[in-house]
Write an enzyme that holds these catalytic residues in place. Structure first.
Site, mmCIF file in Angstrom:
data_model
loop_
_atom_site.group_PDB
_atom_site.id
_atom_site.type_symbol
_atom_site.label_atom_id
_atom_site.label_comp_id
_atom_site.label_asym_id
_atom_site.label_seq_id
_atom_site.Cartn_x
_atom_site.Cartn_y
_atom_site.Cartn_z
ATOM 1 N N GLY A 37 32.763 95.372 -44.377
ATOM 2 C CA GLY A 37 32.402 96.623 -45.029
ATOM 3 C C GLY A 37 32.269 96.493 -46.537
ATOM 4 O O GLY A 37 32.192 95.403 -47.079
ATOM 5 N N LEU A 39 29.637 97.358 -48.175
ATOM 6 C CA LEU A 39 28.396 96.584 -48.123
ATOM 7 C C LEU A 39 27.669 96.585 -49.470
ATOM 8 O O LEU A 39 27.670 97.570 -50.195
ATOM 9 C CB LEU A 39 27.475 97.154 -47.041
ATOM 10 C CG LEU A 39 28.049 97.234 -45.621
ATOM 11 C CD1 LEU A 39 26.987 97.716 -44.642
ATOM 12 C CD2 LEU A 39 28.628 95.899 -45.164
ATOM 13 N N GLY A 42 24.006 91.628 -50.663
ATOM 14 C CA GLY A 42 24.126 90.418 -49.846
ATOM 15 C C GLY A 42 24.125 90.771 -48.367
ATOM 16 O O GLY A 42 23.427 90.147 -47.559
ATOM 17 N N HIS A 43 24.881 91.818 -48.016
ATOM 18 C CA HIS A 43 24.906 92.250 -46.613
ATOM 19 C C HIS A 43 23.530 92.779 -46.195
ATOM 20 O O HIS A 43 23.065 92.505 -45.089
ATOM 21 C CB HIS A 43 25.949 93.361 -46.401
ATOM 22 C CG HIS A 43 27.358 92.946 -46.685
ATOM 23 N ND1 HIS A 43 28.065 93.384 -47.776
ATOM 24 C CD2 HIS A 43 28.191 92.115 -45.997
ATOM 25 C CE1 HIS A 43 29.278 92.861 -47.751
ATOM 26 N NE2 HIS A 43 29.382 92.081 -46.697
ATOM 27 N N GLY A 153 26.771 84.667 -44.415
ATOM 28 C CA GLY A 153 26.281 84.392 -45.766
ATOM 29 C C GLY A 153 26.709 83.015 -46.243
ATOM 30 O O GLY A 153 27.819 82.561 -45.954
ATOM 31 N N GLN A 154 25.826 82.387 -47.014
ATOM 32 C CA GLN A 154 26.151 81.065 -47.581
ATOM 33 C C GLN A 154 27.303 81.139 -48.581
ATOM 34 O O GLN A 154 27.952 80.139 -48.870
ATOM 35 C CB GLN A 154 24.901 80.478 -48.248
ATOM 36 C CG GLN A 154 25.105 79.051 -48.753
ATOM 37 C CD GLN A 154 24.108 78.640 -49.798
ATOM 38 O OE1 GLN A 154 22.910 78.876 -49.624
ATOM 39 N NE2 GLN A 154 24.568 78.040 -50.883
ATOM 40 N N LYS A 155 27.572 82.326 -49.122
ATOM 41 C CA LYS A 155 28.653 82.396 -50.120
ATOM 42 C C LYS A 155 29.967 81.890 -49.514
ATOM 43 O O LYS A 155 30.719 81.189 -50.158
ATOM 44 C CB LYS A 155 28.833 83.797 -50.680
ATOM 45 C CG LYS A 155 29.746 83.748 -51.919
ATOM 46 C CD LYS A 155 29.774 85.011 -52.673
ATOM 47 C CE LYS A 155 30.712 85.992 -52.033
ATOM 48 N NZ LYS A 155 32.127 85.523 -52.037
ATOM 49 N N ARG A 193 34.519 91.929 -53.592
ATOM 50 C CA ARG A 193 35.671 91.818 -54.501
ATOM 51 C C ARG A 193 35.277 91.929 -55.974
ATOM 52 O O ARG A 193 36.158 92.031 -56.825
ATOM 53 C CB ARG A 193 36.415 90.507 -54.252
ATOM 54 C CG ARG A 193 37.167 90.495 -52.922
ATOM 55 C CD ARG A 193 38.064 89.280 -52.784
ATOM 56 N NE ARG A 193 38.994 89.422 -51.683
ATOM 57 C CZ ARG A 193 38.841 88.867 -50.481
ATOM 58 N NH1 ARG A 193 37.779 88.147 -50.212
ATOM 59 N NH2 ARG A 193 39.750 89.043 -49.536
#
Ligand code: PAF
Length: 292
Positions: A37, A39, A42-43, A153-155, A193
């Site tokens: 959540g 969001l 990126g999401h 995600g690549q993160k 974050r």
């Protein structure tokens, strides 16, 4: 589902399983985006990507208590369902699975999944038990949503590697996609974050991106010493006065092991740095020129 249908919110496991079962019987291709959540862009990029690959796009919103350590931010992790539903719908989601913690992990829950090798380093070393929590919730979500394809995600590149390994090891028939990192205009990787950062920390945080850009350029220009790269990267990060550097690492993407030797075709440069109480991670997949 057709574009006119409104977003459906499902809170019970049984209802989600029945819905997914019916979609599969109707030969619909189900795509899945697991999230915690709050969001952001990126999401949205993950939802948009799978939306075009499937008939029905399901996202989950669940702040998973199992993946937070005792001194981590589980209780203060940002939550905003109305905002999330708006973003999810705009990006093309059809169904939001939004269980509560008691539904996912009732008091008598006692089955856990461990992916041994790649869970031990980097994030796994700094956040003991984190990947056990991630692997357990993701497998449970896969069993509830029954997707054909899921995107990460690549993160969280170590998480993506672990999920792929898990799916392969346990024989899940789910295609796992990894989508590129989405960044702010100054390079800061989008993350739920980031809202914790105060103005000073926010101004300092893009040093991670600049440091990864430096590494990428240096490798392109022939730097082969991981020692030299790490030393230079540490200097750059320290110049932004972080509260702590957890790691600067070079990873072999074939087995997610730390490497001291750059090997063609690619290496992952990964960093985890704390600004105040906020821990940020970032990475680049860097092409490594072939040795002539
Ligand atoms: O990447 C995340 O947001 C979480 O780790 C995930 C995959 C949703 C599992 O809780």
């Amino acid at each position: 589902m057709d574009s006119s249908s409104a977003l459906k919110v499902v809170r019970q496991i049984k209802e989600m399983q029945e819905l997914s079962g019916r979609l599969r019987l109707q030969k619909k291709r189900v795509a899945f985006v697991p999230t915690m959540g709050y969001l952001h862009g990126g999401h949205s990029s993950l939802i948009e990507r799978v939306h075009s690959l499937a008939d029905v796009t399901v996202i989950s919103i669940f702040v998973n208590p199992l993946q937070f350590g005792p001194n981590e931010d589980y209780t203060r992790y940002p939550r905003d369902l109305d905002h999330d539903l708006k973003i999810a719908e705009e990006a093309g989601a059809d169904i939001v699975f939004y269980p509560d913690a008691g539904e996912m992990f009732p008091k008598d829950f006692e089955s856990f999944i461990d992916v041994k090798g790649p869970s031990g380093i980097l994030e796994g070393a700094f956040r003991p038990g984190h990947f056990r929590g991630v692997a357990t919730v993701v497998i449970k979500l896969f069993n509830i949503v029954k997707p054909h394809v899921a995107v990460f995600g690549q993160k969280d590149i170590q998480q993506a590697f672990i999920i792929k390994k898990l799916v392969g090891d346990l024989g899940y028939d789910i295609e796992i996609l990894v989508s590129p990192i989405v960044r702010e205009s100054d390079g800061l990787a989008l993350s739920s974050r980031n809202v914790y950062l105060n103005p000073q920390e926010r101004a300092a945080a893009p040093v991670l991106y600049r440091t990864l850009c430096y590494a990428s350029e240096a490798v392109k220009n022939g730097q082969v010493s991981v020692l030299v790269l790490k030393e230079e990267m540490r200097k750059m990060i320290m110049s932004a006065s972080p509260s702590q550097v957890d790691y600067i690492a070079f990873i072999d993407p074939s087995d997610f092991s730390e490497t001291e030797n750059l090997k063609s075709p690619e290496v992952i440069a990964a960093v985890a740095v704390r600004f105040g109480k906020t821990r940020l991670i970032d990475n680049f997949i860097i092409p490594v020129p072939d040795k002539k």
